[in-house]
Design a protein around this motif. Structure first.
Motif, PDB file in Angstrom:
ATOM      1  N   LEU A 146      13.845  83.100  94.676  1.00  2.00           N
ATOM      2  CA  LEU A 146      14.659  82.772  95.848  1.00  2.00           C
ATOM      3  C   LEU A 146      15.656  81.647  95.581  1.00  2.00           C
ATOM      4  N   ALA A 147      15.730  81.192  94.343  1.00  6.45           N
ATOM      5  CA  ALA A 147      16.672  80.123  93.999  1.00  6.45           C
ATOM      6  C   ALA A 147      18.113  80.599  94.139  1.00  6.45           C
ATOM      7  N   ASP A 148      19.015  79.662  94.379  1.00 11.32           N
ATOM      8  CA  ASP A 148      20.444  79.996  94.445  1.00 11.32           C
ATOM      9  C   ASP A 148      20.882  80.635  93.134  1.00 11.32           C
ATOM     10  N   ILE A 149      21.736  81.609  93.238  1.00  7.11           N
ATOM     11  CA  ILE A 149      22.265  82.297  92.058  1.00  7.11           C
ATOM     12  C   ILE A 149      23.543  81.574  91.628  1.00  7.11           C
ATOM     13  N   PHE A 204      28.308  79.588  94.750  1.00  8.89           N
ATOM     14  CA  PHE A 204      26.958  80.089  94.466  1.00  8.89           C
ATOM     15  C   PHE A 204      26.577  81.141  95.510  1.00  8.89           C
ATOM     16  N   ILE A 205      25.507  81.837  95.227  1.00  9.25           N
ATOM     17  CA  ILE A 205      24.998  82.861  96.136  1.00  9.25           C
ATOM     18  C   ILE A 205      23.598  82.442  96.552  1.00  9.25           C
ATOM     19  N   ARG A 206      23.378  82.441  97.851  1.00  6.17           N
ATOM     20  CA  ARG A 206      22.060  82.058  98.380  1.00  6.17           C
ATOM     21  C   ARG A 206      21.399  83.280  99.006  1.00  6.17           C
ATOM     22  N   ARG A 207      20.087  83.373  98.846  1.00  6.03           N
ATOM     23  CA  ARG A 207      19.335  84.468  99.458  1.00  6.03           C
ATOM     24  C   ARG A 207      18.808  84.018 100.814  1.00  6.03           C
ATOM     25  N   GLU A 208      19.223  84.716 101.872  1.00  4.00           N
ATOM     26  CA  GLU A 208      18.805  84.383 103.225  1.00  4.00           C
ATOM     27  C   GLU A 208      17.786  85.400 103.729  1.00  4.00           C
ATOM     28  N   PRO A 209      16.815  84.968 104.541  1.00  3.90           N
ATOM     29  CA  PRO A 209      15.891  85.926 105.117  1.00  3.90           C
ATOM     30  C   PRO A 209      16.612  86.886 106.064  1.00  3.90           C
ATOM     31  N   THR A 215      15.689  89.916 101.558  1.00  4.71           N
ATOM     32  CA  THR A 215      16.697  88.893 101.813  1.00  4.71           C
ATOM     33  C   THR A 215      18.076  89.544 101.756  1.00  4.71           C
ATOM     34  N   ARG A 216      19.069  88.792 102.215  1.00  4.85           N
ATOM     35  CA  ARG A 216      20.453  89.256 102.062  1.00  4.85           C
ATOM     36  C   ARG A 216      21.239  88.177 101.312  1.00  4.85           C
ATOM     37  N   PRO A 217      22.157  88.576 100.451  1.00  8.12           N
ATOM     38  CA  PRO A 217      22.934  87.563  99.731  1.00  8.12           C
ATOM     39  C   PRO A 217      24.010  86.957 100.633  1.00  8.12           C
ATOM     40  N   LYS A 218      24.186  85.678 100.515  1.00 10.47           N
ATOM     41  CA  LYS A 218      25.243  84.975 101.242  1.00 10.47           C
ATOM     42  C   LYS A 218      25.997  84.125 100.232  1.00 10.47           C
ATOM     43  N   SER A 219      27.295  84.341 100.138  1.00 10.81           N
ATOM     44  CA  SER A 219      28.111  83.634  99.157  1.00 10.81           C
ATOM     45  C   SER A 219      28.713  82.368  99.748  1.00 10.81           C
TER      46      SER A 219
END
Length: 462
Positions: free
Chosen positions: A103-106, A117-122, A451-455
């Motif tokens: 679940l770490a930021d990409i 960066f890309i964050r994984r959101e619930p 999760t969904r990716p959020k940039s």
């Protein structure tokens, strides 16, 4: 108010009875889940993991009770029932172990003047619909990572295993999970379908039949939500000429008959190279004859009843039809005295002289029967393995790893095993192709589906 009844396959007695959730109770659960999820998603991941680990410990501490309940609800022999509790612990622990990394930021390549960066959101609220055959293992695949990712979860279990939903929620409640984050609902099929259509539901994880998966897709149509579907299987095994024969026999027969064959990834058809065929059949027959069909609560039982009498009669009909089409039965059902039509107790059966014109080789059996077919070479075996509407797992038995890998690359399945079968490694993606479903649970890939990716694209220099 309607009620569900769990009739034990052991003796036909009423084991559990529960009221189905009312419309008001369903609405209340949805509202609680939505509200609780907003705070839960903001809870530090380390804290979510800590609660998850406490829940695992609370669940494991109930092993004896949970095993006995499983035995009575769905017929797993008591000598094996605790294994599912341990499997739950293994999978849940692994998903907790990898949560921070998964679940770490990409990170993306650095660019002067920008932070990117890309964050994984619930996703929000996930609905998990679990079956009776492996009620804890199928549920934990989605429940644990969904919760750790910051989602709220509503769990709907089969009417055959209602206590499983209650026990899972109890363990997380004891661990200190905030109220509303994880709830269960006992639902009718109609109410389940309606719930999928509720705006609050943002993900559905379903394990069950192909028609059940089609229902989920119909109910979710036009909502643009994610859905994970683990559906049927008709999983093949191929025993090559260079296989370790004794190991192949022991492993494939266990894979076919464990849990009375009621496993979506169990072995349902076996293809054996002609050079090993006769010896394989001889050893397999001898092994099957060692099973003890009996009540699940008897510690000597190694083959329990099927979940319902009509499930056993369905398999009996497949066998009878195959025999009428020229198959040979190698087990005399009369030697298993409990196995009578109209009861869930079914004698194991091993068939030869089978072909793909028989339902027993193409239609999911979900019972203690397996067909063994002779093949000339790898190409014939590969064609037969892929000649199926399903594609969950497949197994190859060989001493030649490189050749097996080349074959596995051409097998149409979500998982291909070498020299083993019928096992889920939580480090690997659990997925299927064709009518075995879509989506993925377990492994780091499983977190991607919850999760969904959020940039984030920040320009820092003006």
């Amino acid at each position: 108010m309607s009620r569900l009844q769990c009739i034990s396959p052991i003796d036909g007695s009423l084991y559990v009875e529960r009221e189905l959730a009312s419309a008001a109770q369903i609405a209340s659960a949805l509202a609680k889940a939505q509200q609780a999820q907003q705070a839960w998603r903001r809870t530090l991941l380390k804290e979510r993991i800590a609660i998850g680990r406490k829940a695992i410990a609370a669940f494991a501490a109930r092993e004896t009770q949970l095993a006995e309940e499983l035995c009575w609800m769905m017929g797993r022999p008591i000598r094996y029932a605790a294994g599912e509790v341990r499997g739950f612990v293994e999978r849940a622990s692994y998903m907790a172990d990898i949560a921070e990394q998964a679940l770490a930021d990409i990170k993306v390549p650095e660019k002067p003047g920008f932070i990117r960066f890309i964050r994984r959101e619930p996703l929000g609220v996930a609905l998990v619909i679990a079956p009776w055959n492996y009620p804890y293992l199928t549920a934990v695949n989605a429940v644990m990572p969904a919760l750790l990712a910051g989602n709220a979860v509503l769990l709907k279990h089969s009417a055959q295993t209602p206590l499983c939903a209650e026990r899972m929620v109890e363990a997380f409640t004891e661990a200190g999970l905030p109220d509303g984050v994880f709830q269960y609902l006992h639902l009718s099929h109609a109410d389940t379908e309606q719930l999928i259509q509720a705006p609050a539901i943002q993900h559905v994880a379903f394990t069950g039949s192909v028609p059940g998966g089609a229902m989920v897709e119909r109910a979710a149509a036009g909502r643009f939500i994610s859905a994970g579907l683990e559906l049927g299987g008709k999983d093949p095994a191929y025993v090559r000429a260079d296989a370790d024969l004794a190991h192949a026999v022991e492993t494939t027969i266990d894979g076919a008959f464990f849990n009375s064959g009621q496993s979506c990834c169990g072995i349902e058809r076996i293809y054996v190279h002609e050079s090993l065929y006769d010896a394989f059949v001889e050893q397999a027959v001898a092994l099957v004859k060692q099973y003890t069909l009996g009540r699940s609560d008897d510690p000597d039982t190694t083959l329990g009843p099927l979940v319902k009498a009509d499930a056993a009669d369905f398999v009996r009909d497949q066998i009878s039809e195959a025999l009428a089409q020229g198959a040979t039965a190698h087990i005399d059902p009369a030697t298993f005295t409990l196995g009578k039509r109209g009861t869930p107790y079914l004698a194991p059966q091993l068939l030869t002289g089978v072909h793909h014109g028989m339902r027993v080789m193409t239609e999911e059996s979900f019972g203690p029967v397996v067909g063994i077919q002779r093949v000339r070479d790898d190409e014939e075996a590969l064609a037969l393995m892929n000649d199926s509407e399903f594609g969950l797992t497949a197994a190859i038995f060989s001493r030649d790893v490189e050749t097996a890998l080349a074959l596995a690359d051409r097998v149409e399945a979500g998982t291909v095993f070498l020299n083993r079968c019928d096992y889920l490694d939580p480090a690997l993606a659990w997925t299927g192709v064709k009518n075995s479903g879509r989506g993925c649970t377990l492994s780091s890939v499983g977190y991607e589906h919850l999760t969904r990716p959020k940039s984030f694209h920040f320009k820092t220099q003006l």
